[in-house]
Design a protein around this motif. Sequence first.
Motif, mmCIF file in Angstrom:
data_model
loop_
_atom_site.group_PDB
_atom_site.id
_atom_site.type_symbol
_atom_site.label_atom_id
_atom_site.label_comp_id
_atom_site.label_asym_id
_atom_site.label_seq_id
_atom_site.Cartn_x
_atom_site.Cartn_y
_atom_site.Cartn_z
ATOM 1 N N VAL A 16 -0.072 13.783 -28.921
ATOM 2 C CA VAL A 16 -1.131 13.279 -29.801
ATOM 3 C C VAL A 16 -1.237 14.156 -31.038
ATOM 4 C CG1 VAL A 16 -3.632 12.941 -29.999
ATOM 5 C CG2 VAL A 16 -2.418 12.132 -27.968
ATOM 6 N N ARG A 17 -1.085 15.446 -30.878
ATOM 7 C CA ARG A 17 -1.155 16.345 -32.038
ATOM 8 C C ARG A 17 -0.017 16.105 -33.031
ATOM 9 N NH1 ARG A 17 -2.953 19.927 -27.878
ATOM 10 N NH2 ARG A 17 -5.161 20.364 -28.186
ATOM 11 N N ARG A 18 1.038 15.443 -32.589
ATOM 12 C CA ARG A 18 2.162 15.115 -33.477
ATOM 13 C C ARG A 18 1.992 13.762 -34.162
ATOM 14 N NH1 ARG A 18 4.980 17.250 -28.992
ATOM 15 N NH2 ARG A 18 5.583 15.153 -28.335
ATOM 16 N N CYS A 19 0.915 13.045 -33.882
ATOM 17 C CA CYS A 19 0.679 11.749 -34.526
ATOM 18 C C CYS A 19 0.465 11.957 -36.022
ATOM 19 C CB CYS A 19 -0.526 11.054 -33.900
ATOM 20 S SG CYS A 19 -0.202 10.432 -32.228
ATOM 21 N N PRO A 20 0.754 10.942 -36.813
ATOM 22 C CA PRO A 20 0.646 11.096 -38.267
ATOM 23 C C PRO A 20 -0.787 11.311 -38.735
ATOM 24 C CG PRO A 20 1.005 8.799 -37.678
ATOM 25 C CD PRO A 20 1.151 9.588 -36.414
ATOM 26 N N ALA A 21 -0.924 12.028 -39.822
ATOM 27 C CA ALA A 21 -2.228 12.217 -40.458
ATOM 28 C C ALA A 21 -2.459 11.025 -41.379
ATOM 29 C CB ALA A 21 -2.255 13.529 -41.222
ATOM 30 N N ASP A 22 -2.817 9.892 -40.768
ATOM 31 C CA ASP A 22 -2.913 8.633 -41.506
ATOM 32 C C ASP A 22 -4.328 8.075 -41.576
ATOM 33 O OD1 ASP A 22 -3.276 7.880 -38.893
ATOM 34 O OD2 ASP A 22 -1.509 6.586 -38.780
ATOM 35 N N GLY A 23 -5.324 8.901 -41.248
ATOM 36 C CA GLY A 23 -6.702 8.438 -41.296
ATOM 37 C C GLY A 23 -7.204 7.858 -39.984
ATOM 38 N N ASN A 24 -6.318 7.651 -39.031
ATOM 39 C CA ASN A 24 -6.728 7.163 -37.722
ATOM 40 C C ASN A 24 -7.119 8.339 -36.835
ATOM 41 O OD1 ASN A 24 -6.280 4.347 -38.067
ATOM 42 N ND2 ASN A 24 -4.083 4.712 -37.861
ATOM 43 N N ARG A 25 -7.915 8.037 -35.810
ATOM 44 C CA ARG A 25 -8.256 9.042 -34.801
ATOM 45 C C ARG A 25 -7.387 8.756 -33.588
ATOM 46 N NH1 ARG A 25 -14.353 9.536 -32.790
ATOM 47 N NH2 ARG A 25 -14.581 9.992 -34.990
ATOM 48 N N GLY A 31 -2.626 9.868 -20.029
ATOM 49 C CA GLY A 31 -1.396 9.289 -20.538
ATOM 50 C C GLY A 31 -1.558 8.119 -21.479
ATOM 51 N N GLU A 32 -2.754 7.555 -21.569
ATOM 52 C CA GLU A 32 -3.002 6.397 -22.432
ATOM 53 C C GLU A 32 -3.404 6.875 -23.825
ATOM 54 O OE1 GLU A 32 -5.704 2.322 -22.518
ATOM 55 O OE2 GLU A 32 -6.094 3.828 -20.984
ATOM 56 N N LEU A 33 -2.730 6.346 -24.846
ATOM 57 C CA LEU A 33 -3.034 6.685 -26.225
ATOM 58 C C LEU A 33 -4.085 5.730 -26.755
ATOM 59 C CD1 LEU A 33 -2.311 8.437 -28.728
ATOM 60 C CD2 LEU A 33 -0.679 6.632 -29.337
ATOM 61 N N LEU A 34 -5.157 6.285 -27.320
ATOM 62 C CA LEU A 34 -6.220 5.494 -27.931
ATOM 63 C C LEU A 34 -6.194 5.770 -29.421
ATOM 64 C CD1 LEU A 34 -9.061 6.407 -25.405
ATOM 65 C CD2 LEU A 34 -7.433 4.524 -25.253
ATOM 66 N N VAL A 35 -6.083 4.716 -30.215
ATOM 67 C CA VAL A 35 -6.005 4.853 -31.669
ATOM 68 C C VAL A 35 -7.192 4.116 -32.272
ATOM 69 C CG1 VAL A 35 -4.621 4.471 -33.741
ATOM 70 C CG2 VAL A 35 -3.482 4.898 -31.541
ATOM 71 N N THR A 36 -7.958 4.838 -33.072
ATOM 72 C CA THR A 36 -9.143 4.267 -33.706
ATOM 73 C C THR A 36 -9.016 4.396 -35.208
ATOM 74 O OG1 THR A 36 -10.438 5.072 -31.829
ATOM 75 C CG2 THR A 36 -11.659 4.337 -33.747
ATOM 76 N N SER A 37 -9.261 3.307 -35.915
ATOM 77 C CA SER A 37 -9.223 3.361 -37.374
ATOM 78 C C SER A 37 -10.505 4.002 -37.897
ATOM 79 C CB SER A 37 -9.048 1.951 -37.947
ATOM 80 O OG SER A 37 -10.115 1.125 -37.530
ATOM 81 N N MET A 67 -19.324 17.343 -34.839
ATOM 82 C CA MET A 67 -18.819 15.974 -34.886
ATOM 83 C C MET A 67 -17.321 15.981 -35.117
ATOM 84 S SD MET A 67 -20.445 14.592 -38.459
ATOM 85 C CE MET A 67 -22.019 15.392 -38.549
ATOM 86 N N SER A 68 -16.715 14.884 -34.753
ATOM 87 C CA SER A 68 -15.268 14.760 -34.929
ATOM 88 C C SER A 68 -14.944 14.543 -36.386
ATOM 89 C CB SER A 68 -14.740 13.614 -34.080
ATOM 90 O OG SER A 68 -14.667 14.057 -32.743
ATOM 91 N N PRO A 69 -13.717 14.865 -36.762
ATOM 92 C CA PRO A 69 -12.567 15.098 -35.898
ATOM 93 C C PRO A 69 -12.608 16.470 -35.226
ATOM 94 C CG PRO A 69 -11.902 15.284 -38.189
ATOM 95 C CD PRO A 69 -13.343 14.864 -38.183
ATOM 96 N N ALA A 70 -12.188 16.458 -33.981
ATOM 97 C CA ALA A 70 -12.101 17.668 -33.163
ATOM 98 C C ALA A 70 -11.139 17.368 -32.027
ATOM 99 C CB ALA A 70 -13.466 18.033 -32.599
#
Length: 187
Positions: A16-25, A31-37, A67-70
């Motif tokens: 998850v830490r390798r995910c792009p810095a694209d504005g999503n959380r 094991g399940e990836l959760l992606v939030t815009s 508060m997040s991001p964290a």
Amino acid sequence: MGMVALTQQWHTPASVRRCPADGNRYECIAGELLVTSAPRTRHQAVVGELFLALQPVRQFAGFRVLMSPADLELRADALVQPDLFVLRADRPMREVEWSDVRAIELAVEVLSPSTARHDRITKRQFYQDVRVPEYWIVDADARLVERWRPGDERPEICSALLEWLPVAASAPIVVDLPALFRAALDA
């Protein structure tokens, strides 16, 4: 704000830490990836008002509202970013890194239509499993808070005053929910 669960592979906090810095959380649980815009303005207005309402917790030694991001790794197979959370640190915040945080006192998620399932099921079960003392699901449309504790099978529904007594606190934090929602949504 939309949330998508991607399950093609097993995700870890490291992936998850390798995910792009694209504005999503990006978060993962078991094991399940959760992606939030990016959240909507009404979501952030509620988060902001709740952040202010919880500030009295600072009177208790070491308690902070953040508060997040964290990137919180409360369990080896999970990395979460609650909208708001309270932690108790035994040293100054300038010395605390996200990797140091292994427990929180309160986790809060503000619902969006596309995140409700994960907030109410996946994240709720996770926060109960890791024994977060309280998990609040804030429903701005219904103007209420679902309060969950580790052993609960059903939430306590709060729509007027929400009282929270943090561990080791001498007095409860009281949140006037109608006033909070008015300030966030009607101003």
